[in-house]
Design a protein around this motif. Structure first.
Motif, PDB file in Angstrom:
ATOM      1  N   ALA A 202       0.826  -1.208   0.000  1.00  0.00           N
ATOM      2  CA  ALA A 202       0.000   0.000   0.000  1.00  0.00           C
ATOM      3  C   ALA A 202       0.864   1.263   0.000  1.00  0.00           C
ATOM      4  CB  ALA A 202      -0.934  -0.003   1.207  1.00  0.00           C
ATOM      5  N   PHE A 203       1.925   1.269   0.814  1.00  0.00           N
ATOM      6  CA  PHE A 203       2.789   2.449   0.874  1.00  0.00           C
ATOM      7  C   PHE A 203       3.496   2.692  -0.461  1.00  0.00           C
ATOM      8  CE2 PHE A 203       7.050   4.230   1.596  1.00  0.00           C
ATOM      9  CZ  PHE A 203       6.694   5.460   2.144  1.00  0.00           C
ATOM     10  N   VAL A 204       4.033   1.628  -1.050  1.00  0.00           N
ATOM     11  CA  VAL A 204       4.740   1.788  -2.330  1.00  0.00           C
ATOM     12  C   VAL A 204       3.761   2.188  -3.433  1.00  0.00           C
ATOM     13  CG1 VAL A 204       6.175   0.632  -4.039  1.00  0.00           C
ATOM     14  CG2 VAL A 204       6.533   0.184  -1.615  1.00  0.00           C
ATOM     15  N   ALA A 205       2.544   1.635  -3.416  1.00  0.00           N
ATOM     16  CA  ALA A 205       1.551   1.977  -4.438  1.00  0.00           C
ATOM     17  C   ALA A 205       1.148   3.448  -4.347  1.00  0.00           C
ATOM     18  CB  ALA A 205       0.328   1.077  -4.300  1.00  0.00           C
TER      19      ALA A 205
ATOM     20  N   PHE B 126       0.992  -0.370 -10.644  1.00  0.00           N
ATOM     21  CA  PHE B 126       0.216  -1.540 -11.046  1.00  0.00           C
ATOM     22  C   PHE B 126       0.744  -2.814 -10.382  1.00  0.00           C
ATOM     23  CE2 PHE B 126      -1.021   0.674 -15.241  1.00  0.00           C
ATOM     24  CZ  PHE B 126      -2.154   1.194 -14.638  1.00  0.00           C
ATOM     25  N   VAL B 127       2.052  -2.949 -10.296  1.00  0.00           N
ATOM     26  CA  VAL B 127       2.636  -4.153  -9.701  1.00  0.00           C
ATOM     27  C   VAL B 127       2.257  -4.257  -8.226  1.00  0.00           C
ATOM     28  CG1 VAL B 127       4.803  -5.275  -9.089  1.00  0.00           C
ATOM     29  CG2 VAL B 127       4.520  -4.290 -11.358  1.00  0.00           C
ATOM     30  N   ASN B 128       2.320  -3.159  -7.504  1.00  0.00           N
ATOM     31  CA  ASN B 128       1.947  -3.193  -6.086  1.00  0.00           C
ATOM     32  C   ASN B 128       0.449  -3.374  -5.894  1.00  0.00           C
ATOM     33  OD1 ASN B 128       4.421  -2.372  -4.211  1.00  0.00           O
ATOM     34  ND2 ASN B 128       4.634  -1.298  -6.143  1.00  0.00           N
TER      35      ASN B 128
ATOM     36  N   GLY C 109      -0.102  -6.949  -6.093  1.00  0.00           N
ATOM     37  CA  GLY C 109       0.225  -7.591  -4.818  1.00  0.00           C
ATOM     38  C   GLY C 109      -0.901  -7.471  -3.801  1.00  0.00           C
ATOM     39  N   LEU C 110      -1.580  -6.336  -3.787  1.00  0.00           N
ATOM     40  CA  LEU C 110      -2.732  -6.176  -2.879  1.00  0.00           C
ATOM     41  C   LEU C 110      -3.878  -7.108  -3.269  1.00  0.00           C
ATOM     42  CD1 LEU C 110      -2.778  -2.281  -2.500  1.00  0.00           C
ATOM     43  CD2 LEU C 110      -2.037  -3.962  -0.812  1.00  0.00           C
ATOM     44  N   PHE C 111      -4.100  -7.279  -4.571  1.00  0.00           N
ATOM     45  CA  PHE C 111      -5.136  -8.222  -5.016  1.00  0.00           C
ATOM     46  C   PHE C 111      -4.796  -9.650  -4.599  1.00  0.00           C
ATOM     47  CE2 PHE C 111      -6.541  -5.059  -8.329  1.00  0.00           C
ATOM     48  CZ  PHE C 111      -7.818  -4.914  -7.828  1.00  0.00           C
TER      49      PHE C 111
END
Length: 204
Positions: free
Chosen positions: A12-15, A39-41, A44-46
């Motif tokens: 979440a922080f990196v996104a 998008f990559v992060n 990861g959340l998904f």
């Protein structure tokens, strides 16, 4: 703090930070690279939410196609970004209006979920458990049974949009020599060669 919560805060922080850098970076190429990182992060959340299909679609479609294509377009086109920044103030009122509408929608969604926490249980199609059915298989069952016609219509709309974009951007240049297969096959020995008789001391 568990391992899952640690990865959630990391993604979440990196996104959020990379999304902020998308609009903050002065170089458009850097903005696209930060967009890919966002998008990559988000993927990861998904994955942490158990929606592995959405995570893979986000990587394959948005990162692998849209963002990379946009990156190549930005790098190949000779765009005067100074001129674009100078005219950005003309569209500021429209941008503020769109931002307010999006903010109001987010407030409604967050407020609705807090006032009615049982709204997730009122969905028309129950979500199967992970032990009996995977997320990808359950989504495929819904798409190709209940929403198969809408799915096909969406595919046709995208196909028409792609063909329209190709037709609108295709330009035939007259100053380029192009190959004509039928003309080459129909050649005869008389038209294939040309016999000349140059004068002495004069080249062709």
């Amino acid at each position: 703090m568990g391992l899952q919560a640690l990865f959630f805060y990391l993604f979440a922080f990196v996104a959020v930070a990379s999304a902020f850098m998308v609009i903050w970076a002065k170089n458009p190429v850097h903005s696209v690279l930060f967009l890919i990182l966002t998008f990559v992060n988000a993927a990861g959340l998904f994955l942490l939410l158990g929606a592995e299909f959405l995570a893979m679609i986000l990587l394959v479609v948005y990162v692998g196609a849209v963002a990379v294509l946009f990156l190549f377009v930005v790098m190949m086109l000779d765009i005067d970004f100074a001129k674009l920044r100078a005219s950005a103030l003309e569209y500021a009122p429209i941008g503020v209006l769109v931002g307010l509408i999006v903010a109001a929608e987010l407030i409604i969604v967050i407020g609705g979920s807090s006032f009615t926490p049982d709204v997730a249980k009122s969905i028309s199609m129950p979500i199967p458990s992970v032990e009996t059915r995977t997320n990808t298989a359950a989504l495929g069952d819904v798409l190709y049974t209940h929403y198969v016609y809408f799915f096909q219509i969406a595919g046709l709309v995208l196909l028409v949009a792609m063909i329209g974009a190709i037709v609108l951007t295709l330009k035939h240049r007259t100053d380029i020599k192009r190959q004509n297969i039928a003309r080459q096959v129909a050649r005869s020995p008389e038209t294939a060669i040309s016999i000349v008789n140059p004068k002495p001391g004069q080249g062709l």
